[in-house]
Design a protein around this motif. Sequence first.
Motif, PDB file in Angstrom:
ATOM      1  N   THR A 185      -1.268  20.679   5.523  1.00  0.00           N
ATOM      2  CA  THR A 185      -1.873  19.560   6.174  1.00  0.00           C
ATOM      3  C   THR A 185      -2.789  18.690   5.659  1.00  0.00           C
ATOM      4  N   SER A 186      -3.955  18.933   4.890  1.00  0.00           N
ATOM      5  CA  SER A 186      -5.104  18.595   4.214  1.00  0.00           C
ATOM      6  C   SER A 186      -4.411  17.928   2.814  1.00  0.00           C
ATOM      7  N   GLU A 187      -3.513  18.506   2.478  1.00  0.00           N
ATOM      8  CA  GLU A 187      -3.511  17.985   0.818  1.00  0.00           C
ATOM      9  C   GLU A 187      -1.999  16.501   1.161  1.00  0.00           C
ATOM     10  N   LEU A 188      -1.016  16.635   2.345  1.00  0.00           N
ATOM     11  CA  LEU A 188      -1.151  15.449   2.552  1.00  0.00           C
ATOM     12  C   LEU A 188      -1.952  14.806   2.782  1.00  0.00           C
ATOM     13  N   GLN A 189      -2.457  15.298   3.899  1.00  0.00           N
ATOM     14  CA  GLN A 189      -3.651  13.743   4.481  1.00  0.00           C
ATOM     15  C   GLN A 189      -4.045  13.595   3.154  1.00  0.00           C
ATOM     16  N   ALA A 190      -4.557  13.639   1.928  1.00  0.00           N
ATOM     17  CA  ALA A 190      -5.641  12.980   1.269  1.00  0.00           C
ATOM     18  C   ALA A 190      -4.629  11.950   0.131  1.00  0.00           C
ATOM     19  N   LEU A 191      -3.299  12.381   0.263  1.00  0.00           N
ATOM     20  CA  LEU A 191      -2.695  11.912  -0.259  1.00  0.00           C
ATOM     21  C   LEU A 191      -1.906  10.602   0.472  1.00  0.00           C
ATOM     22  N   ILE A 192      -1.745  10.588   2.104  1.00  0.00           N
ATOM     23  CA  ILE A 192      -1.587   9.083   2.527  1.00  0.00           C
ATOM     24  C   ILE A 192      -2.329   8.979   2.770  1.00  0.00           C
ATOM     25  N   ARG A 228       0.554  -0.756   0.165  1.00  0.00           N
ATOM     26  CA  ARG A 228       0.239   0.046  -0.161  1.00  0.00           C
ATOM     27  C   ARG A 228       0.964   1.259   0.287  1.00  0.00           C
ATOM     28  N   VAL A 229       1.479   0.778   0.618  1.00  0.00           N
ATOM     29  CA  VAL A 229       2.498   1.936   0.512  1.00  0.00           C
ATOM     30  C   VAL A 229       3.596   2.929  -0.951  1.00  0.00           C
ATOM     31  N   ASN A 230       3.983   1.500  -1.175  1.00  0.00           N
ATOM     32  CA  ASN A 230       4.617   1.070  -2.220  1.00  0.00           C
ATOM     33  C   ASN A 230       3.829   2.669  -3.658  1.00  0.00           C
ATOM     34  N   GLN A 231       1.974   1.969  -2.704  1.00  0.00           N
ATOM     35  CA  GLN A 231       1.293   2.617  -4.457  1.00  0.00           C
ATOM     36  C   GLN A 231       1.303   4.250  -4.297  1.00  0.00           C
ATOM     37  N   VAL A 232       1.380   4.867  -2.462  1.00  0.00           N
ATOM     38  CA  VAL A 232       0.476   5.674  -2.247  1.00  0.00           C
ATOM     39  C   VAL A 232       2.590   7.127  -2.417  1.00  0.00           C
ATOM     40  N   THR A 233       3.576   6.356  -2.302  1.00  0.00           N
ATOM     41  CA  THR A 233       4.537   7.274  -1.958  1.00  0.00           C
ATOM     42  C   THR A 233       5.409   8.177  -3.829  1.00  0.00           C
ATOM     43  N   PRO A 234       5.005   7.515  -4.713  1.00  0.00           N
ATOM     44  CA  PRO A 234       5.537   7.766  -6.244  1.00  0.00           C
ATOM     45  C   PRO A 234       4.941   9.149  -6.116  1.00  0.00           C
ATOM     46  N   GLU A 235       3.461   9.183  -5.470  1.00  0.00           N
ATOM     47  CA  GLU A 235       2.873  10.975  -5.810  1.00  0.00           C
ATOM     48  C   GLU A 235       3.445  11.468  -4.968  1.00  0.00           C
ATOM     49  N   LEU A 236       3.235  10.962  -3.562  1.00  0.00           N
ATOM     50  CA  LEU A 236       4.292  11.742  -2.701  1.00  0.00           C
ATOM     51  C   LEU A 236       5.314  12.502  -2.821  1.00  0.00           C
ATOM     52  N   PHE A 237       5.906  11.544  -3.448  1.00  0.00           N
ATOM     53  CA  PHE A 237       7.188  12.009  -3.195  1.00  0.00           C
ATOM     54  C   PHE A 237       7.940  12.858  -4.769  1.00  0.00           C
ATOM     55  N   LYS A 238       6.585  12.789  -5.706  1.00  0.00           N
ATOM     56  CA  LYS A 238       6.616  13.699  -7.280  1.00  0.00           C
ATOM     57  C   LYS A 238       6.637  15.705  -6.262  1.00  0.00           C
ATOM     58  N   GLN A 239       5.686  15.656  -5.547  1.00  0.00           N
ATOM     59  CA  GLN A 239       4.840  16.321  -4.958  1.00  0.00           C
ATOM     60  C   GLN A 239       6.185  17.279  -3.466  1.00  0.00           C
ATOM     61  N   PHE A 240       6.520  16.270  -2.771  1.00  0.00           N
ATOM     62  CA  PHE A 240       7.120  16.763  -1.265  1.00  0.00           C
ATOM     63  C   PHE A 240       8.902  15.673  -1.758  1.00  0.00           C
ATOM     64  N   PRO A 241       9.588  16.238  -2.290  1.00  0.00           N
ATOM     65  CA  PRO A 241      11.128  15.225  -3.307  1.00  0.00           C
ATOM     66  C   PRO A 241      11.804  15.605  -2.008  1.00  0.00           C
ATOM     67  N   ASN A 242      11.323  16.368  -1.047  1.00  0.00           N
ATOM     68  CA  ASN A 242      12.434  16.085   0.219  1.00  0.00           C
ATOM     69  C   ASN A 242      12.044  17.005   0.949  1.00  0.00           C
ATOM     70  N   ALA A 243      13.432  16.567   2.917  1.00  0.00           N
ATOM     71  CA  ALA A 243      12.273  16.856   3.667  1.00  0.00           C
ATOM     72  C   ALA A 243      12.061  18.775   3.550  1.00  0.00           C
ATOM     73  N   ALA A 244      12.906  19.881   2.705  1.00  0.00           N
ATOM     74  CA  ALA A 244      12.221  21.227   2.987  1.00  0.00           C
ATOM     75  C   ALA A 244      10.639  21.486   1.664  1.00  0.00           C
ATOM     76  N   THR A 245      10.477  20.608   1.188  1.00  0.00           N
ATOM     77  CA  THR A 245       9.063  21.147   0.721  1.00  0.00           C
ATOM     78  C   THR A 245       8.624  20.674   1.395  1.00  0.00           C
ATOM     79  N   LEU A 246       8.352  19.148   2.655  1.00  0.00           N
ATOM     80  CA  LEU A 246       7.301  18.777   3.910  1.00  0.00           C
ATOM     81  C   LEU A 246       7.096  19.147   4.469  1.00  0.00           C
ATOM     82  N   SER A 247       8.255  19.933   5.110  1.00  0.00           N
ATOM     83  CA  SER A 247       8.033  21.047   5.788  1.00  0.00           C
ATOM     84  C   SER A 247       6.985  21.742   5.517  1.00  0.00           C
ATOM     85  N   ARG A 248       6.939  21.914   4.442  1.00  0.00           N
ATOM     86  CA  ARG A 248       5.307  23.145   4.531  1.00  0.00           C
ATOM     87  C   ARG A 248       4.363  22.326   3.463  1.00  0.00           C
ATOM     88  N   ALA A 249       4.530  21.391   3.701  1.00  0.00           N
ATOM     89  CA  ALA A 249       3.176  20.793   3.122  1.00  0.00           C
ATOM     90  C   ALA A 249       1.755  21.399   3.803  1.00  0.00           C
TER      91      ALA A 249
END
Length: 207
Positions: free
Chosen positions: A84-91, A61-82
């Motif tokens: 919350t609602s968009e991140l919750q929807a992705l995961i 299940r995680v492997n199905q989610v992470t491609p799009e997640l890493f496309k939108q948040f490719p590193n810690a800097a982008t993830l730190s500014r995520a």
Amino acid sequence: MATSAHRLTAPRTIRSIQRFAQQALAVLEQDYPDASTELVFGDPYQLLVATILSAQSTDKRVNQVTPELFKQFPNAATLSRANTSELQALIRSTGCFRVKARSLVRMANKLVEHHRGEVPPSMNCLTALPGVGRKTANVLLGHAFNSPGFPVDRHVLRVSNRLGLVQTNSPIHAESELTKLFRKPEWTHVSDVLIQHGKKVCKPRPS
């Protein structure tokens, strides 16, 4: 279902437990010669995120989610500014998505603030990150940094107890005991083998 490993003579002394552990590993390696993490990742950051998401979920299940997640948040800097609602929807499909989203953003912020956005290669620094316990830290050490790490998840705990290698329901105590039975270079591999056996053969008993 019984396997050759389960049919080996049960250990009785410390030395016999150590011998038995090596015998059991040799038997199980025949069934899982290429055992490794099933999480798909390209760098320590991706493995850290994927491992956090894998709690109460499956690697598939995680492997199905992470491609799009890493496309939108490719590193810690982008993830730190995520957002919350968009991140919750992705995961969302990984379960416990609200808690995981908070942990991921807090973890990313700490990486940016204290580690220049890079995942630290030490147990103490890893477990200081939000959402990261010893199991996750050991996964990172073993699979991202090629350092000794013995991840103990529910599969490792179940299999090692049934084989008689440990007698505890505590992952921390199990890790302490298991690391005494195997050489450091083997730790991550042994964990991977036990996980595969737990997933495919030595499953939980029906409640």
